[in-house]
Write an enzyme that holds these catalytic residues in place. Structure first.
Site, PDB file in Angstrom:
ATOM      1  N   GLY A   8      -3.118   1.643   3.952  1.00  0.00           N
ATOM      2  CA  GLY A   8      -1.917   2.056   3.821  1.00  0.00           C
ATOM      3  C   GLY A   8      -2.036   3.283   3.039  1.00  0.00           C
ATOM      4  O   GLY A   8      -1.213   3.116   2.272  1.00  0.00           O
ATOM      5  N   GLY A  11       1.094   5.510   2.828  1.00  0.00           N
ATOM      6  CA  GLY A  11       2.522   4.800   2.126  1.00  0.00           C
ATOM      7  C   GLY A  11       2.546   5.642   0.505  1.00  0.00           C
ATOM      8  O   GLY A  11       1.860   6.429   0.286  1.00  0.00           O
ATOM      9  N   GLN A  12       3.285   5.403  -0.454  1.00  0.00           N
ATOM     10  CA  GLN A  12       4.380   6.053  -1.732  1.00  0.00           C
ATOM     11  C   GLN A  12       3.180   5.848  -2.021  1.00  0.00           C
ATOM     12  O   GLN A  12       2.447   7.374  -2.766  1.00  0.00           O
ATOM     13  CB  GLN A  12       5.817   5.048  -2.090  1.00  0.00           C
ATOM     14  CG  GLN A  12       6.249   5.666  -3.210  1.00  0.00           C
ATOM     15  CD  GLN A  12       7.305   5.248  -3.960  1.00  0.00           C
ATOM     16  OE1 GLN A  12       6.674   4.100  -3.625  1.00  0.00           O
ATOM     17  NE2 GLN A  12       7.748   5.625  -5.181  1.00  0.00           N
ATOM     18  N   LEU A  13       2.591   4.667  -2.857  1.00  0.00           N
ATOM     19  CA  LEU A  13       0.867   4.813  -3.590  1.00  0.00           C
ATOM     20  C   LEU A  13      -0.541   5.647  -3.461  1.00  0.00           C
ATOM     21  O   LEU A  13      -0.930   5.555  -3.882  1.00  0.00           O
ATOM     22  CB  LEU A  13       1.262   3.042  -3.942  1.00  0.00           C
ATOM     23  CG  LEU A  13      -0.074   2.851  -4.500  1.00  0.00           C
ATOM     24  CD1 LEU A  13       0.424   3.731  -6.099  1.00  0.00           C
ATOM     25  CD2 LEU A  13       0.152   1.007  -5.378  1.00  0.00           C
ATOM     26  N   ASP A  34      -4.427   4.315   8.279  1.00  0.00           N
ATOM     27  CA  ASP A  34      -3.284   3.219   7.841  1.00  0.00           C
ATOM     28  C   ASP A  34      -3.264   3.594   9.568  1.00  0.00           C
ATOM     29  O   ASP A  34      -4.089   3.744   9.982  1.00  0.00           O
ATOM     30  CB  ASP A  34      -1.664   4.921   7.228  1.00  0.00           C
ATOM     31  CG  ASP A  34      -1.562   4.169   6.983  1.00  0.00           C
ATOM     32  OD1 ASP A  34      -0.233   3.672   8.173  1.00  0.00           O
ATOM     33  OD2 ASP A  34      -0.606   4.258   5.874  1.00  0.00           O
ATOM     34  N   ILE A  35      -1.278   3.190   9.431  1.00  0.00           N
ATOM     35  CA  ILE A  35      -1.799   3.049  10.762  1.00  0.00           C
ATOM     36  C   ILE A  35      -0.438   3.433  11.793  1.00  0.00           C
ATOM     37  O   ILE A  35      -0.544   4.270  12.506  1.00  0.00           O
ATOM     38  CB  ILE A  35      -0.146   1.420  11.962  1.00  0.00           C
ATOM     39  CG1 ILE A  35      -0.162   1.335  12.446  1.00  0.00           C
ATOM     40  CG2 ILE A  35       1.090   1.803  11.132  1.00  0.00           C
ATOM     41  CD1 ILE A  35       0.048  -0.486  12.842  1.00  0.00           C
ATOM     42  N   ARG A  36      -0.164   5.109  11.366  1.00  0.00           N
ATOM     43  CA  ARG A  36      -0.189   6.609  11.233  1.00  0.00           C
ATOM     44  C   ARG A  36      -0.980   7.157  10.509  1.00  0.00           C
ATOM     45  O   ARG A  36      -1.066   6.775   9.112  1.00  0.00           O
ATOM     46  CB  ARG A  36       1.954   6.451  10.797  1.00  0.00           C
ATOM     47  CG  ARG A  36       1.654   6.173   9.554  1.00  0.00           C
ATOM     48  CD  ARG A  36       3.771   6.289   9.022  1.00  0.00           C
ATOM     49  NE  ARG A  36       3.950   5.431   8.075  1.00  0.00           N
ATOM     50  CZ  ARG A  36       4.212   5.719   6.684  1.00  0.00           C
ATOM     51  NH1 ARG A  36       4.308   7.319   7.640  1.00  0.00           N
ATOM     52  NH2 ARG A  36       4.342   5.387   5.109  1.00  0.00           N
ATOM     53  N   TYR A 142       9.023 -10.599   1.616  1.00  0.00           N
ATOM     54  CA  TYR A 142       8.088  -9.842   0.479  1.00  0.00           C
ATOM     55  C   TYR A 142       7.960 -10.430  -0.476  1.00  0.00           C
ATOM     56  O   TYR A 142       6.795 -10.412  -0.772  1.00  0.00           O
ATOM     57  CB  TYR A 142       8.798  -8.111  -0.213  1.00  0.00           C
ATOM     58  CG  TYR A 142       8.129  -7.297  -0.537  1.00  0.00           C
ATOM     59  CD1 TYR A 142       6.920  -6.915  -0.135  1.00  0.00           C
ATOM     60  CD2 TYR A 142       8.489  -6.914  -1.824  1.00  0.00           C
ATOM     61  CE1 TYR A 142       6.415  -5.797  -0.902  1.00  0.00           C
ATOM     62  CE2 TYR A 142       7.743  -6.646  -3.040  1.00  0.00           C
ATOM     63  CZ  TYR A 142       6.621  -5.489  -1.852  1.00  0.00           C
ATOM     64  OH  TYR A 142       5.847  -5.066  -3.096  1.00  0.00           O
ATOM     65  N   LYS A 146       4.275 -12.160  -1.636  1.00  0.00           N
ATOM     66  CA  LYS A 146       3.356 -11.647  -2.421  1.00  0.00           C
ATOM     67  C   LYS A 146       2.844 -12.604  -3.527  1.00  0.00           C
ATOM     68  O   LYS A 146       1.790 -12.836  -4.488  1.00  0.00           O
ATOM     69  CB  LYS A 146       3.704 -10.131  -3.781  1.00  0.00           C
ATOM     70  CG  LYS A 146       4.299  -9.169  -2.793  1.00  0.00           C
ATOM     71  CD  LYS A 146       3.213  -8.193  -2.571  1.00  0.00           C
ATOM     72  CE  LYS A 146       3.039  -7.457  -2.047  1.00  0.00           C
ATOM     73  NZ  LYS A 146       1.168  -6.493  -1.681  1.00  0.00           N
TER      74      LYS A 146
HETATM   75  N1  SER Z   1       8.851  -1.500  -5.158  1.00  0.00           N
HETATM   76  C1  SER Z   1       9.646  -2.314  -4.177  1.00  0.00           C
HETATM   77  C2  SER Z   1      10.463  -3.052  -3.693  1.00  0.00           C
HETATM   78  O1  SER Z   1      11.476  -2.097  -4.545  1.00  0.00           O
HETATM   79  C3  SER Z   1       8.984  -3.658  -5.219  1.00  0.00           C
HETATM   80  O2  SER Z   1       7.835  -3.951  -6.019  1.00  0.00           O
HETATM   81  O3  SER Z   1      10.747  -3.185  -2.803  1.00  0.00           O
END
Ligand code: SER
Length: 319
Positions: A8, A11-13, A34-36, A142, A146
């Site tokens: 990943g 992504g942002q992180l 990543d997939i991209r 989501y 988690k």
């Molecule tokens: N930043 C995330 C979201 O907004 C929360 O973990 O989905």
């Protein structure tokens, strides 16, 4: 040398974590997947491997070849996008985690990092200073993924001795990458608009307070958790992690210290319902006691860093 794989990484992180690993340990200390392809040249100094994390066979081949010590599994569909594609979100978020945990159980990896989120909390959770052991009451797919993931992590640790570590991130705000599909994304978007002297229309209510964290703190905390001695880790679901809490009005005021004319409007959408199910602030004393967690950057310092970074970026784009 510790060998790391970030899944990943586009992504942002992912982008931010990889940049920090490159700075601390060198580009060869980490492979990225990543997939991209990540939209960041610097990140691509590390070896890129195309991977759909739900593909168990492809993952096994990469792990077998790479002989990694640590895997940072960040691939996920976030809260807002997940509500549009609930089953796809569940499939991606859960299947990919189970694939990694199985690989760790089989001995292909020594240590796993997997992020959880404030999305595990919900209406039945206290709003302020949520304790570590608070009721998990997720309302989004989501959040449900988690929550389930946290207990899978603990299960694999207790049954099979898998060294998997996790934190419940609040909203993350940084200037080197963009978020995608989350409820806290407004707190990044707002700086991009302000820096271009454009008005911003926020998709949350003016007074919606949420827990947030500056990206550099999040990345440092992640690496500190992964470097902590095993015996210090007493929580194998996921650690609460806090830094600051603010509302859209408050971040707007902080931005106006740099851009006094900044115009902020509101048009709450379906993401408001998600936001109001989440707590306002987090009690992270377990992370403080166990592995010395301490956030460093609060709202006004963050605004200063963000506005400077955005200004620099806009200059580069113009020249
Ligand atoms: N930043 C995330 C979201 O907004 C929360 O973990 O989905």
């Amino acid at each position: 040398m510790v060998r790391r794989l970030v899944i990943g990484a586009a992504g942002q992180l992912g982008i931010e974590l990889v940049l920090q690993m490159q700075a601390e340990f060198g580009p060869n200390s980490v492979d990225i997947s990543d997939i991209r392809v990540p939209d960041n040249e610097a990140v691509l100094r590390s070896k890129f491997l195309h991977l759909d994390a739900t593909d168990e066979g492809a993952l096994s081949r990469i792990l077998e070849e790479g002989k990694y010590d640590e895997v940072y599994h960040l691939a996920a569909m976030l809260s807002a996008t997940g509500e549009k594609k609930p089953l796809a979100a569940w499939d991606l978020n859960m299947q990919s985690l189970l694939n990694i945990l199985e690989a760790a159980k089989e001995g292909w990896i020594n240590r796993v990092f997997w992020p959880s989120s404030i999305a595990v909390f919900g209406p039945g959770t206290p709003k302020n200073k949520v304790p570590q052991s608070a009721l998990l009451d997720p309302t989004t797919v989501y959040g449900i993924s988690k929550q389930a993931g946290e207990f899978w992590c603990r299960y694999y640790h207790e049954k099979y001795g898998v060294d998997v570590r996790s934190v419940r991130y609040p909203g993350l705000i940084g200037h080197r990458s963009l978020p995608g599909g989350g409820t806290t994304d407004y707190a990044v978007e707002i700086y991009h608009y302000a820096a271009k002297d454009e008005a911003y229309t926020c998709f949350l209510r003016a007074d919606q307070v949420l827990p947030m964290m500056f990206m550099d703190d999040a990345v440092r905390g992640t690496l500190e958790l992964m470097n902590a001695p095993k015996e210090k880790i007493t929580i194998r679901t996921s650690y609460n992690l806090g830094a600051m809490s603010f509302s859209p009005t408050e971040i707007g005021e902080s931005i106006r210290q740099h851009k006094p004319q900044f115009e902020l409007n509101y048009a709450p959408d379906q993401r408001q319902t998600i936001a109001e199910s989440w707590p306002c602030s987090i009690d992270d004393s377990s992370a403080q006691i166990d592995w010395g967690w301490k956030p460093q950057i609060m709202l006004d310092d963050m605004s200063e860093i963000m506005m400077k970074a955005m200004a620099k970026e806009n200059e580069t784009l113009k020249s």
